[in-house]
Scaffold this active site. Structure first.
Site, PDB file in Angstrom:
ATOM      1  N   ASP A   1      13.745  11.843   4.159  1.00 61.19           N
ATOM      2  CA  ASP A   1      13.913  12.292   2.773  1.00 61.19           C
ATOM      3  C   ASP A   1      14.116  11.081   1.851  1.00 61.19           C
ATOM      4  O   ASP A   1      13.636   9.979   2.142  1.00 61.19           O
ATOM      5  CB  ASP A   1      15.104  13.266   2.707  1.00 61.19           C
ATOM      6  CG  ASP A   1      14.925  14.334   1.636  1.00 61.19           C
ATOM      7  OD1 ASP A   1      14.908  13.956   0.457  1.00 61.19           O
ATOM      8  OD2 ASP A   1      14.793  15.515   1.973  1.00 61.19           O
TER       9      ASP A   1
ATOM     10  N   HIS B   1      18.292  14.437  -3.717  1.00 61.14           N
ATOM     11  CA  HIS B   1      17.623  15.367  -2.810  1.00 61.14           C
ATOM     12  C   HIS B   1      18.065  15.221  -1.347  1.00 61.14           C
ATOM     13  O   HIS B   1      18.509  16.177  -0.711  1.00 61.14           O
ATOM     14  CB  HIS B   1      16.106  15.196  -2.952  1.00 61.14           C
ATOM     15  CG  HIS B   1      15.306  16.292  -2.317  1.00 61.14           C
ATOM     16  ND1 HIS B   1      14.831  16.211  -1.028  1.00 61.14           N
ATOM     17  CD2 HIS B   1      14.916  17.493  -2.775  1.00 61.14           C
ATOM     18  CE1 HIS B   1      14.162  17.316  -0.737  1.00 61.14           C
ATOM     19  NE2 HIS B   1      14.200  18.106  -1.783  1.00 61.14           N
TER      20      HIS B   1
ATOM     21  N   ASN C   1       6.963  24.682  -2.757  1.00 59.85           N
ATOM     22  CA  ASN C   1       7.526  25.471  -3.864  1.00 59.85           C
ATOM     23  C   ASN C   1       6.505  25.756  -4.962  1.00 59.85           C
ATOM     24  O   ASN C   1       6.775  25.544  -6.130  1.00 59.85           O
ATOM     25  CB  ASN C   1       8.707  24.705  -4.476  1.00 59.85           C
ATOM     26  CG  ASN C   1       9.740  24.315  -3.442  1.00 59.85           C
ATOM     27  OD1 ASN C   1      10.140  25.122  -2.627  1.00 59.85           O
ATOM     28  ND2 ASN C   1      10.165  23.065  -3.475  1.00 59.85           N
TER      29      ASN C   1
ATOM     30  N   SER D   1      13.150  23.261   0.211  1.00 66.73           N
ATOM     31  CA  SER D   1      13.864  22.055   0.652  1.00 66.73           C
ATOM     32  C   SER D   1      15.257  22.382   1.142  1.00 66.73           C
ATOM     33  O   SER D   1      15.826  21.643   1.950  1.00 66.73           O
ATOM     34  CB  SER D   1      14.018  21.067  -0.508  1.00 66.73           C
ATOM     35  OG  SER D   1      12.824  20.421  -0.781  1.00 66.73           O
TER      36      SER D   1
END
Lengths: 480, 79
Positions: free
Chosen positions: A214, A248, A341, A424
């Site tokens: 990530d 994130h 998404n 996520s």
């Protein structure tokens, strides 16, 4: 066909898979039943080789659960490579210029009226057309918005950086100065993750090694303990695997492994896991290279991670990423990937690849405060329990293996806590619950690292899921 | 010129003979060689592709990027 080639024999084969392929070979032009899955075998290249099969699309996920080591590839038909005919495109519409009107919006904290800095404000004068203005609040909590001649906002979204829930207001009458108030986050709040998975015991997930590929994970957050990691971004320090300008990765990691205790901190689903951070986004960058991602997967496998969380995707499919995920499977590690998404778009790559476990996002009414942006994530289909829904932003399709809670999830961010939504967030929820279950299966963790081990982990994961009533295209095998 | 990933998918380390052949592609620059199984290169694709095709156990992929996930709505145009 077997994940790594046309033949089941060789390096990555297992006896049971060969037996299964041979059974199908003997069933050409007949129907074979496996649990609830009926497969019609139309052709077979050889006993241990590829088969042409026919099965209902809503049983694809169940088939994968039964035979996780096999690749199920949809038949595609190719067209003659002729030059396409040109066609007229829709005319480009023009918008009229109106007299500029500037609005100052002030964002304040609900409990004490203090200014909220760093909140991203999106003001729509025409939501369907995407018209409006946006900006970020300054230290006084203010943002200036140029809104033409509009007198009303169709929708106003406010996304705070941390410490508060977001806000969604509809049909807002404009005045020269407008104020909105945000609700502070309470760390003991029962969000969708806590609703479904409850409070994690101390040490839950111990013995399981999880890699988060990530934007980096905060190494200074009091609720996180990062065991180590690697920065695979070309040109950056390989040891700099902490957060690098984005919340994130820290949020994703907290859903799995945060070790705090509410109300002072927050706890993830499996706080006992060994957490490793593999940073693939450059410092303050908003895109990651597939080269960095492939390097990170390789490194996570070399570091003996059992589960690899990839809450990212959306690029074109490529053989290098596919090869790295297949190699991970061959080395006993399972790669779990967010579906994307794009609002019911197709499952994005790499989640769409057979070597990945693809996760969609669901939510539950009542697990986020009213008046937040999460309200706009509620969309059909609803589950058997009508409070459950498939998040409006979630991608869906036959490649979905599982669904996870991903609407209004509270977790860690650098310097604090915040709710976020997305596949996520659903992906690490699935990783966390898998780690919990794996931790209770030392015999499974003890299997020699190879494809048989990853198949066993996947079976544990998929067989432990329960359908919520959304249908396989939306939830695969259901919620683990 | 484009940026490409060259990944060795065979057993063991990247074969020296293969690496020599790849490095001989005119106009190719190795940008990163820190991985035991891969190279990131800048090269003319039309010259690189046939060389990779002639080798066993190598895959070639263009370097691409994925965005940092974000479900926040945004305006498409200023009113």
């Amino acid at each position: 066909m077997p994940l790594r080639g046309m033949s089941a024999r060789g390096l990555t084969s297992t006896e049971s898979r060969v037996r299964f392929l041979e059974k199908l070979h003997r069933s050409v032009r007949t129907e074979t039943s496996m649990s609830a899955v009926k497969v019609r075998v139309l052709d077979s290249v050889r006993p241990d080789g590829p088969k042409l099969v026919e099965l209902p699309s809503d049983t694809v996920s169940a088939f994968r659960a039964l035979q996780p080591g096999l690749r199920l590839v949809p038949v595609v038909y190719y067209y003659p490579a002729l030059e396409p005919h040109v066609r007229i495109r829709e005319g480009v519409r023009r918008t009229k210029t109106k007299q500029a009107r500037k609005l100052t919006l002030r964002v304040l904290s609900s409990p004490d009226g203090t200014a909220v800095a760093g909140a991203f404000v999106v003001a729509f004068t025409d939501f369907e057309e995407g018209l409006g203005a946006q900006g970020t609040t300054n230290r006084r909590g203010e943002v200036g918005l140029e809104l033409g001649g509009a007198t009303r906002l169709e929708r106003l979204y406010v996304y705070p950086a941390k410490g508060f829930w977001s806000l969604l207001k509809k049909n807002v009458k404009l005045s020269a100065r407008l104020e909105v108030h945000l609700r502070a986050v309470e760390l003991g709040f029962t969000d969708c993750v806590r609703h479904f998975y409850g409070k994690a015991e101390d040490g839950s997930g111990s013995g399981v090694r999880v890699g988060v590929v990530d934007s980096g994970v905060s190494v200074t957050h009091p609720d996180l303990r990062v065991d180590g990691g690697f920065n695979s971004v070309v040109g950056e320090d390989p040891d700099d695997f902490g957060d690098a300008g984005s919340e994130h990765g820290t949020h994703v990691a907290g859903i799995i492994a945060a070790r705090g205790t509410p109300p002072a901190g927050i706890r993830g689903i499996a706080p006992g896991v060994t957490l490793r951070s593999y940073r693939v986004f450059g410092r303050n960058a908003d895109r990651a290279s597939n080269y960095s991602i492939v390097k990170a997967i390789d490194r996570a496998v070399a570091d003996r991670c059992d589960l690899i969380n990839m809450s990212l995707g959306g690029g074109p499919s490529d053989d290098a990423t596919r090869s790295a995920m297949e190699e991970a499977r061959a080395q006993g590690a399972v790669v779990i990937v967010a579906a994307g998404n794009d609002g019911r778009g197709p499952v994005s790559f790499p989640a769409s690849d057979q070597a990945a476990i693809a996760v969609s996002a669901m939510g539950r009414k009542g697990t986020f405060p009213s008046g937040t942006t999460e309200a706009s994530d509620v969309k059909t289909p609803f589950g058997r329990d009508r409070k459950n829904f498939v998040a409006a932003f979630s991608n869906v399709g036959a490649e979905i293996d599982l669904t996870g809670p991903g609407v209004g999830v509270l977790s860690t961010v650098p310097g604090g806590y915040a709710p976020l939504s997305g596949t996520s967030m659903a992906c690490p929820a699935v990783v966390g619950v898998t780690a919990r279950r794996l931790s209770r299966k030392p015999d499974l963790l003890g299997i020699a690292r190879g494809e048989g081990r990853s198949d066993a982990i996947i079976r544990l994961l998929l067989e432990g899921a329960r359908p919520l009533g959304f249908g396989p295209r939306f939830e695969g095998q259901g919620l683990p | 010129m484009g940026r490409y990933i060259l990944r060795f998918v065979g057993k063991g380390p990247m074969p020296t003979a293969d690496l020599e052949q790849l490095r001989s592609v005119p106009g190719m620059n190795v940008l990163d060689a820190s991985s035991p199984k891969m190279l990131l290169v800048l090269a003319p694709g039309e010259r690189l592709r046939p060389v990779v095709k002639s080798l066993h156990d190598w895959v070639l992929a263009e370097e691409t990027t994925v965005p940092l996930p974000d479900v926040r709505v945004k305006v498409r145009a200023v009113k």
